[in-house]
Design a protein around this motif. Structure first.
Motif, short mmCIF file in Angstrom:
data_model
loop_
_atom_site.label_atom_id
_atom_site.label_comp_id
_atom_site.label_asym_id
_atom_site.label_seq_id
_atom_site.Cartn_x
_atom_site.Cartn_y
_atom_site.Cartn_z
N ARG A 68 0.83 -1.28 0.14
CA ARG A 68 0.00 -0.02 0.03
C ARG A 68 0.82 1.13 -0.08
O ARG A 68 1.87 1.37 0.77
CB ARG A 68 -1.02 0.13 1.29
N SER A 69 0.35 2.18 -0.76
CA SER A 69 1.03 3.62 -0.95
C SER A 69 0.68 4.31 0.55
O SER A 69 -0.14 3.83 1.48
CB SER A 69 0.63 4.35 -1.74
N ASP A 70 1.08 5.24 0.67
CA ASP A 70 0.80 6.14 1.88
C ASP A 70 -0.52 6.25 2.06
O ASP A 70 -1.15 6.71 3.07
CB ASP A 70 1.68 7.58 1.91
N GLY A 71 -1.17 6.70 0.86
CA GLY A 71 -2.61 7.00 1.13
C GLY A 71 -3.49 5.67 1.24
O GLY A 71 -4.75 5.67 1.36
N GLY A 72 -2.77 4.44 1.17
CA GLY A 72 -3.53 3.09 1.47
C GLY A 72 -3.92 2.32 0.28
O GLY A 72 -4.56 1.33 0.25
N GLU A 73 -3.79 3.02 -0.99
CA GLU A 73 -4.07 2.37 -2.22
C GLU A 73 -2.87 1.41 -2.40
O GLU A 73 -1.90 1.52 -2.60
CB GLU A 73 -4.14 3.36 -3.34
N PRO A 74 -3.56 0.04 -3.04
CA PRO A 74 -2.70 -1.07 -3.35
C PRO A 74 -1.88 -0.58 -4.58
O PRO A 74 -2.29 0.20 -5.47
CB PRO A 74 -3.62 -2.18 -3.92
#
Length: 187
Positions: A68-74
């Motif tokens: 996950r990125s910092d924004g929570g997106e895979p």
């Protein structure tokens, strides 16, 4: 400690770390659409239906992983399952990383993180996957994974290209990697 033991210890201490700004997580059903898009955009994987990725995130989440990125997106994933007839074998189905995150060692870190988790939780000692002969990136990924884990790689054709309905598919070569050391034996 013998030289071979020292080499093995060094290999186990060199597991790939997740790149900065990313974290590994267990996928949830809400990640299925993003994982499908990453697979589609890779242009290297056999794309399954979007429905199958939703099911995978529901039924095989414990043997899969997302980054996950910092924004929570895979931004990357590995899907896998435990072979019913060989409960110490993790089959890696697909590995893909979003184009913006490639070249940072993420695929290897995902694979290392997933196998560490399933080895600890399920006693997995081997990894299997299939790779077509023209897929140099996957060959490098799984060969270097075996080296890091001090494991051997056996290769044999699992499905000849003629077995596929379209008749133009490359053969799928089975990679058997193992044995993996149990977590207690890792330095």
């Amino acid at each position: 400690m013998t030289a071979a033991q020292a080499d093995l210890a060094r290999a186990h201490s060199e597991f790939l770390e997740i790149p900065e700004g990313l974290e590994l997580d267990t996928p949830g059903v809400e990640d299925g659409a993003a994982i499908w898009r990453i697979a589609r955009d890779s242009k290297a994987l056999d794309l399954n239906s979007s429905y199958s990725y939703l099911l995978w995130c529901r039924d095989f989440a414990s043997t899969s992983v997302v980054a996950r990125s910092d924004g929570g997106e895979p931004v990357g994933f590995v899907t896998g399952y435990i072979r019913p007839e060989r409960p110490q074998t993790l089959v890696v189905w697909q590995v893909a990383v979003d184009d913006a995150c490639r070249g940072r060692g993420l695929a290897g870190a995902l694979l290392d993180g997933l196998t560490a988790r399933v080895t600890a939780e399920s006693g997995v000692r081997r990894v299997e996957t299939t790779i077509t002969p023209d897929n140099a990136a996957s060959n490098r990924l799984f060969t270097s994974f075996a080296e890091r884990h001090g494991a051997t790689v056996e290769r044999e054709v699992l499905f000849d290209g003629q077995m596929f309905p379209e008749g133009t598919h490359e053969p799928e070569v089975l990679y058997r990697i193992g044995p993996l050391a149990p977590p207690a034996e890792r330095p």
